[in-house]
Design a protein around this motif. Sequence first.
Motif, PDB file in Angstrom:
ATOM      1  N   LEU A 179      39.209  39.050  53.196  1.00  0.00           N
ATOM      2  CA  LEU A 179      39.006  40.440  52.773  1.00  0.00           C
ATOM      3  C   LEU A 179      39.611  40.697  51.388  1.00  0.00           C
ATOM      4  O   LEU A 179      39.092  41.508  50.623  1.00  0.00           O
ATOM      5  N   THR A 180      40.703  40.011  51.075  1.00  0.00           N
ATOM      6  CA  THR A 180      41.319  40.216  49.763  1.00  0.00           C
ATOM      7  C   THR A 180      40.522  39.540  48.649  1.00  0.00           C
ATOM      8  O   THR A 180      40.697  39.886  47.482  1.00  0.00           O
ATOM      9  N   LEU A 181      39.661  38.604  49.013  1.00  0.00           N
ATOM     10  CA  LEU A 181      38.810  37.961  48.010  1.00  0.00           C
ATOM     11  C   LEU A 181      37.588  38.804  47.652  1.00  0.00           C
ATOM     12  O   LEU A 181      36.944  38.556  46.637  1.00  0.00           O
ATOM     13  N   VAL A 182      37.271  39.790  48.470  1.00  0.00           N
ATOM     14  CA  VAL A 182      36.063  40.598  48.270  1.00  0.00           C
ATOM     15  C   VAL A 182      36.022  41.257  46.886  1.00  0.00           C
ATOM     16  O   VAL A 182      34.995  41.177  46.218  1.00  0.00           O
ATOM     17  N   PRO A 183      37.093  41.904  46.404  1.00  0.00           N
ATOM     18  CA  PRO A 183      36.996  42.515  45.067  1.00  0.00           C
ATOM     19  C   PRO A 183      36.706  41.493  43.958  1.00  0.00           C
ATOM     20  O   PRO A 183      35.892  41.759  43.072  1.00  0.00           O
ATOM     21  N   ALA A 184      37.357  40.322  44.029  1.00  0.00           N
ATOM     22  CA  ALA A 184      37.117  39.305  42.998  1.00  0.00           C
ATOM     23  C   ALA A 184      35.681  38.806  43.050  1.00  0.00           C
ATOM     24  O   ALA A 184      35.040  38.636  42.008  1.00  0.00           O
ATOM     25  N   VAL A 185      35.160  38.589  44.242  1.00  0.00           N
ATOM     26  CA  VAL A 185      33.779  38.116  44.384  1.00  0.00           C
ATOM     27  C   VAL A 185      32.802  39.217  43.985  1.00  0.00           C
ATOM     28  O   VAL A 185      31.764  38.943  43.370  1.00  0.00           O
ATOM     29  N   ALA A 186      33.114  40.471  44.292  1.00  0.00           N
ATOM     30  CA  ALA A 186      32.228  41.576  43.932  1.00  0.00           C
ATOM     31  C   ALA A 186      32.148  41.753  42.414  1.00  0.00           C
ATOM     32  O   ALA A 186      31.090  42.063  41.873  1.00  0.00           O
ATOM     33  N   ILE A 187      33.256  41.527  41.733  1.00  0.00           N
ATOM     34  CA  ILE A 187      33.278  41.709  40.277  1.00  0.00           C
ATOM     35  C   ILE A 187      32.688  40.506  39.548  1.00  0.00           C
ATOM     36  O   ILE A 187      31.842  40.649  38.665  1.00  0.00           O
ATOM     37  N   TRP A 188      33.121  39.287  39.909  1.00  0.00           N
ATOM     38  CA  TRP A 188      32.726  38.101  39.159  1.00  0.00           C
ATOM     39  C   TRP A 188      31.731  37.203  39.894  1.00  0.00           C
ATOM     40  O   TRP A 188      31.343  36.171  39.360  1.00  0.00           O
ATOM     41  N   GLY A 189      31.356  37.558  41.105  1.00  0.00           N
ATOM     42  CA  GLY A 189      30.460  36.701  41.875  1.00  0.00           C
ATOM     43  C   GLY A 189      31.215  35.506  42.443  1.00  0.00           C
ATOM     44  O   GLY A 189      32.436  35.498  42.496  1.00  0.00           O
ATOM     45  N   ASN A 211      32.458  32.891  41.465  1.00  0.00           N
ATOM     46  CA  ASN A 211      33.021  32.146  40.355  1.00  0.00           C
ATOM     47  C   ASN A 211      34.360  31.560  40.800  1.00  0.00           C
ATOM     48  O   ASN A 211      35.313  32.293  41.030  1.00  0.00           O
ATOM     49  N   LEU A 212      34.428  30.239  40.937  1.00  0.00           N
ATOM     50  CA  LEU A 212      35.647  29.601  41.413  1.00  0.00           C
ATOM     51  C   LEU A 212      36.815  29.792  40.458  1.00  0.00           C
ATOM     52  O   LEU A 212      37.967  29.868  40.886  1.00  0.00           O
ATOM     53  N   TYR A 213      36.529  29.888  39.171  1.00  0.00           N
ATOM     54  CA  TYR A 213      37.595  30.121  38.198  1.00  0.00           C
ATOM     55  C   TYR A 213      38.254  31.478  38.439  1.00  0.00           C
ATOM     56  O   TYR A 213      39.478  31.594  38.398  1.00  0.00           O
ATOM     57  N   ALA A 214      37.455  32.503  38.720  1.00  0.00           N
ATOM     58  CA  ALA A 214      37.997  33.839  38.992  1.00  0.00           C
ATOM     59  C   ALA A 214      38.840  33.832  40.260  1.00  0.00           C
ATOM     60  O   ALA A 214      39.889  34.473  40.328  1.00  0.00           O
ATOM     61  N   ILE A 215      38.397  33.092  41.254  1.00  0.00           N
ATOM     62  CA  ILE A 215      39.164  33.009  42.494  1.00  0.00           C
ATOM     63  C   ILE A 215      40.469  32.247  42.261  1.00  0.00           C
ATOM     64  O   ILE A 215      41.513  32.597  42.814  1.00  0.00           O
ATOM     65  N   GLN A 216      40.444  31.229  41.407  1.00  0.00           N
ATOM     66  CA  GLN A 216      41.675  30.518  41.075  1.00  0.00           C
ATOM     67  C   GLN A 216      42.656  31.421  40.332  1.00  0.00           C
ATOM     68  O   GLN A 216      43.866  31.335  40.551  1.00  0.00           O
ATOM     69  N   ILE A 217      42.150  32.287  39.473  1.00  0.00           N
ATOM     70  CA  ILE A 217      43.020  33.256  38.793  1.00  0.00           C
ATOM     71  C   ILE A 217      43.661  34.178  39.827  1.00  0.00           C
ATOM     72  O   ILE A 217      44.861  34.466  39.763  1.00  0.00           O
ATOM     73  N   TYR A 218      42.873  34.614  40.783  1.00  0.00           N
ATOM     74  CA  TYR A 218      43.391  35.445  41.872  1.00  0.00           C
ATOM     75  C   TYR A 218      44.493  34.690  42.628  1.00  0.00           C
ATOM     76  O   TYR A 218      45.533  35.258  42.955  1.00  0.00           O
ATOM     77  N   GLN A 219      44.259  33.401  42.891  1.00  0.00           N
ATOM     78  CA  GLN A 219      45.256  32.574  43.569  1.00  0.00           C
ATOM     79  C   GLN A 219      46.544  32.506  42.739  1.00  0.00           C
ATOM     80  O   GLN A 219      47.642  32.620  43.278  1.00  0.00           O
ATOM     81  N   LEU A 220      46.406  32.301  41.426  1.00  0.00           N
ATOM     82  CA  LEU A 220      47.575  32.203  40.558  1.00  0.00           C
ATOM     83  C   LEU A 220      48.367  33.502  40.531  1.00  0.00           C
ATOM     84  O   LEU A 220      49.594  33.482  40.442  1.00  0.00           O
ATOM     85  N   ILE A 221      47.678  34.627  40.604  1.00  0.00           N
ATOM     86  CA  ILE A 221      48.382  35.914  40.672  1.00  0.00           C
ATOM     87  C   ILE A 221      49.219  35.972  41.944  1.00  0.00           C
ATOM     88  O   ILE A 221      50.377  36.402  41.918  1.00  0.00           O
TER      89      ILE A 221
END
Length: 135
Positions: A4-14, A16-26
């Motif tokens: 559920l916490t990945l939903v905003p990142a996927v909704a904004i960037w699709g 995109n594994l790089y965007a999800i990795q940035i989310y992970q780093l945060i």
Amino acid sequence: MYSLTLVPAVAIWGLNLYAIQIYQLIGWGVFLYFLYALTRRRFGFALSMLIVAATGFSPYFIAFKDYIASESLFVPLLYITFVVHARYEERFSTERLPLSAGIWLGFLIALCIWTRSIGVVLVPALLLYSLSAQI
């Protein structure tokens, strides 16, 4: 809960594994901040910075940045719970814990359990820690 916490990142960037990795780093950055907050209370600035640096630059820790796993949410929640517990323990060491403090701590424990089922271990662990601190 992690998905559920990945939903905003996927909704904004699709997807995109790089965007999800940035989310992970945060998430890992939040963990390191609360690790510092917890160790600063016990060990002082220099030693707590050494602990954070040793953890942050650990090859085991760095390897997690490549995985999409719930640890990047669970570990920060776990350390937030530890910091909140430590603050309540310091503030209310001689008196009874107010109901609102217990509700917040219970809510954080529930979030940990909801993220990873291993979070169930928090209840007896914090209870045993509190009991050992009274001895």
